[in-house]
Design a protein around this motif. Sequence first.
Motif, mmCIF file in Angstrom:
data_model
loop_
_atom_site.group_PDB
_atom_site.id
_atom_site.type_symbol
_atom_site.label_atom_id
_atom_site.label_comp_id
_atom_site.label_asym_id
_atom_site.label_seq_id
_atom_site.Cartn_x
_atom_site.Cartn_y
_atom_site.Cartn_z
ATOM 1 N N TYR A 107 43.985 -35.216 20.454
ATOM 2 C CA TYR A 107 45.324 -34.763 20.847
ATOM 3 C C TYR A 107 45.307 -33.288 21.233
ATOM 4 O O TYR A 107 45.841 -32.896 22.276
ATOM 5 N N ASN A 108 44.696 -32.460 20.397
ATOM 6 C CA ASN A 108 44.673 -31.020 20.661
ATOM 7 C C ASN A 108 43.743 -30.654 21.819
ATOM 8 O O ASN A 108 44.051 -29.770 22.618
ATOM 9 N N ALA A 109 42.588 -31.326 21.891
ATOM 10 C CA ALA A 109 41.590 -30.966 22.894
ATOM 11 C C ALA A 109 42.112 -31.177 24.312
ATOM 12 O O ALA A 109 41.919 -30.309 25.186
ATOM 13 N N ILE A 110 42.770 -32.302 24.570
ATOM 14 C CA ILE A 110 43.215 -32.590 25.938
ATOM 15 C C ILE A 110 44.355 -31.671 26.338
ATOM 16 O O ILE A 110 44.433 -31.201 27.481
ATOM 17 N N ARG A 111 45.253 -31.362 25.408
ATOM 18 C CA ARG A 111 46.350 -30.441 25.718
ATOM 19 C C ARG A 111 45.823 -29.032 25.945
ATOM 20 O O ARG A 111 46.268 -28.321 26.849
ATOM 21 N N SER A 112 44.866 -28.629 25.121
ATOM 22 C CA SER A 112 44.271 -27.306 25.279
ATOM 23 C C SER A 112 43.599 -27.174 26.644
ATOM 24 O O SER A 112 43.692 -26.129 27.306
ATOM 25 N N GLN A 113 42.937 -28.227 27.082
ATOM 26 C CA GLN A 113 42.237 -28.224 28.365
ATOM 27 C C GLN A 113 43.209 -27.966 29.518
ATOM 28 O O GLN A 113 42.955 -27.113 30.379
ATOM 29 N N TYR A 114 44.337 -28.678 29.522
ATOM 30 C CA TYR A 114 45.296 -28.523 30.616
ATOM 31 C C TYR A 114 46.111 -27.239 30.483
ATOM 32 O O TYR A 114 46.457 -26.609 31.501
ATOM 33 N N MET A 115 46.419 -26.835 29.265
ATOM 34 C CA MET A 115 47.152 -25.578 29.079
ATOM 35 C C MET A 115 46.339 -24.403 29.603
ATOM 36 O O MET A 115 46.877 -23.486 30.231
ATOM 37 N N ALA A 116 45.025 -24.422 29.355
ATOM 38 C CA ALA A 116 44.164 -23.338 29.825
ATOM 39 C C ALA A 116 44.125 -23.298 31.352
ATOM 40 O O ALA A 116 44.144 -22.213 31.966
ATOM 41 N N LYS A 117 44.065 -24.470 31.994
ATOM 42 C CA LYS A 117 44.067 -24.525 33.456
ATOM 43 C C LYS A 117 45.355 -23.920 34.025
ATOM 44 O O LYS A 117 45.324 -23.152 34.993
ATOM 45 N N THR A 118 46.483 -24.280 33.409
ATOM 46 C CA THR A 118 47.767 -23.796 33.908
ATOM 47 C C THR A 118 47.940 -22.306 33.655
ATOM 48 O O THR A 118 48.520 -21.593 34.474
ATOM 49 N N GLU A 119 47.425 -21.835 32.523
ATOM 50 C CA GLU A 119 47.494 -20.392 32.244
ATOM 51 C C GLU A 119 46.764 -19.608 33.337
ATOM 52 O O GLU A 119 47.264 -18.577 33.814
ATOM 53 N N THR A 120 45.601 -20.083 33.731
ATOM 54 C CA THR A 120 44.847 -19.431 34.801
ATOM 55 C C THR A 120 45.641 -19.448 36.109
ATOM 56 O O THR A 120 45.684 -18.457 36.848
ATOM 57 N N LEU A 121 46.287 -20.572 36.383
ATOM 58 C CA LEU A 121 47.082 -20.718 37.603
ATOM 59 C C LEU A 121 48.258 -19.741 37.611
ATOM 60 O O LEU A 121 48.534 -19.090 38.629
ATOM 61 N N LEU A 122 48.948 -19.610 36.490
ATOM 62 C CA LEU A 122 50.122 -18.743 36.411
ATOM 63 C C LEU A 122 49.760 -17.270 36.587
ATOM 64 O O LEU A 122 50.567 -16.485 37.105
ATOM 65 N N ASN A 123 48.560 -16.888 36.156
ATOM 66 C CA ASN A 123 48.172 -15.481 36.175
ATOM 67 C C ASN A 123 47.292 -15.102 37.363
ATOM 68 O O ASN A 123 46.948 -13.929 37.509
ATOM 69 N N ASN A 124 46.939 -16.088 38.182
ATOM 70 C CA ASN A 124 46.093 -15.804 39.335
ATOM 71 C C ASN A 124 46.865 -14.986 40.371
ATOM 72 O O ASN A 124 48.014 -15.287 40.696
ATOM 73 N N ASN A 125 46.242 -13.942 40.888
ATOM 74 C CA ASN A 125 46.925 -13.063 41.851
ATOM 75 C C ASN A 125 47.396 -13.796 43.100
ATOM 76 O O ASN A 125 48.382 -13.406 43.729
ATOM 77 N N SER A 126 46.705 -14.853 43.467
ATOM 78 C CA SER A 126 47.061 -15.574 44.693
ATOM 79 C C SER A 126 48.235 -16.525 44.495
ATOM 80 O O SER A 126 48.838 -16.967 45.480
ATOM 81 N N THR A 127 48.581 -16.832 43.249
ATOM 82 C CA THR A 127 49.680 -17.772 42.993
ATOM 83 C C THR A 127 50.777 -17.176 42.116
ATOM 84 O O THR A 127 51.862 -17.754 42.029
ATOM 85 N N SER A 128 50.540 -16.043 41.486
ATOM 86 C CA SER A 128 51.520 -15.455 40.574
ATOM 87 C C SER A 128 52.810 -15.075 41.302
ATOM 88 O O SER A 128 52.784 -14.365 42.311
ATOM 89 N N VAL A 129 53.933 -15.545 40.785
ATOM 90 C CA VAL A 129 55.228 -15.203 41.362
ATOM 91 C C VAL A 129 55.504 -13.717 41.189
ATOM 92 O O VAL A 129 56.039 -13.056 42.096
ATOM 93 N N ASN A 130 55.137 -13.163 40.047
ATOM 94 C CA ASN A 130 55.391 -11.740 39.805
ATOM 95 C C ASN A 130 54.614 -10.834 40.749
ATOM 96 O O ASN A 130 55.127 -9.811 41.210
ATOM 97 N N THR A 131 53.378 -11.189 41.048
ATOM 98 C CA THR A 131 52.601 -10.407 42.019
ATOM 99 C C THR A 131 53.294 -10.416 43.375
ATOM 100 O O THR A 131 53.395 -9.383 44.053
ATOM 101 N N GLY A 132 53.777 -11.586 43.775
ATOM 102 C CA GLY A 132 54.504 -11.700 45.039
ATOM 103 C C GLY A 132 55.797 -10.913 45.020
ATOM 104 O O GLY A 132 56.150 -10.239 46.008
ATOM 105 N N LEU A 133 56.527 -10.968 43.881
ATOM 106 C CA LEU A 133 57.784 -10.221 43.774
ATOM 107 C C LEU A 133 57.545 -8.718 43.884
ATOM 108 O O LEU A 133 58.317 -8.002 44.540
#
Length: 468
Positions: A79-105
């Motif tokens: 249960y924890n391993a699969i959620r951790s795997q996807y949460m980590a992927k999304t965290e990278t996506l949210l903070n990536n300079n090419s996709t971050s909304v805040n960087t664009g703002l």
Amino acid sequence: MSIINIGLSGMSAANAGLSVTAHNTANAMTPGYSRQRIGFGAEVGGQGSGAGVGVSSVERMADNYLNQQIYKQKGSWGYNAIRSQYMAKTETLLNNNSTSVNTGLDRFNAALSEASTKPQDIAYRQTIISQSQSMVQRFNNLSTQLDSQSKQVGSQLDAAVSDANSLMASIAEMNDSLRNSGGNGQKMTELLDARDEAIRQLSSQMNVNTTYNDDGTVTISLDQGEPLVSGSQASKLHQTQDGGLELQRGNGRFALGKKVGGTIGGLMNYRDGELKDLQKELDVMAYSFATQFNETHSKGYDLNGDQGQAVFGGVDQIDGAAKNLSLLIDDPKQLAFSAKAGEPGNSENLQQLIDLKNAPIAIDTSKLDPAEAEKFKNAITVLDGKSIHSSYTGITGDWAIKTAQLEADTTAAKSLVDQAEGERDSVSGVNLDEEAANIMNYTQMYQANAKVISTAQQLFDITLSMFR
């Protein structure tokens, strides 16, 4: 009984011991294998005299309690391993300079601020158009990435459900074989190992409880008591059209909650929890960004003296706003920065647009479709009163905290799995050093009994020679 027969019984027992030891050694790396231990018993002949040795049993070294501990810990780890795997992927996506909304703002607002010195300058205006397009792409790309991840989770969930159904059917089939045979013989020992290994695999997919029955079968159920396997009967999991989970038992079906645990429960909870909430919050931010900018822009006048029109499109509703956001203006002259028509150097309305940087998200739910207002109620409540920049910062911060906690939980759960498996291996696992010592002992036993037979033969020959 003759000495020769006693010696033969010893050689036969030693040979049986070597066979069991060889079988253990050969299966040292076989997943789920439980080592076997041979038992010897003294044979008694007529008048209570010794008659050698016999094999009393070949015991499978297994502890069902220790197996149950593995099942319990594997469910939590899955249960924890699969959620951790996807949460980590999304965290990278949210903070990536090419996709971050805040960087664009930041870049978008910087372009607006630079234009305030010469609001009529086409070069500055063109930069704003470019940064506006960049904002559209950021919302579009982030939404697309999250949609793609949702589909990936769905595909993995399909595979996990199919795997669980196969395992349940296999366990039921092995239950039937074990019950019909009474659990005796080498084949049944192998079946017991295979069944326990199948349960271990199933336990990583869902939280399961097991009950070992006297007839050799095992009954498996979920934590809430829903039956998965009973004797030779196996239930079957089905996904519903709305993404839920049903359990089919015979001709009946009943809905399962999301607390099934394991990989299946982790995938469902992530998809319908954190991921869906993030998608809704992103839509609210895109809707607020576009509608606020459009409303303020429409109060100004462009270089042609015309009143400002909508800059961003695709936001007729909140649902899908991030995915559907588009840029409606490509002519920099159409940017309405002036508060008065015919004054191209006026930047009063541009300043109002710049001030939107810190404007709070404020969505009047009474103006929304009731179904949409209900669907986005929680997301609007979470973001209400905060600027888009601070909202996104809060989301990424909370996401990072949850991801770190999940990674810690996963590490702890894996440690408990390793501990449970270590305890099981101390009883059921093959120790090659121990098996090597057994080979030496049984070899010496075989040689010693062969010597007994040889000595008996010599005595027999001496006796015969006395009569020649």
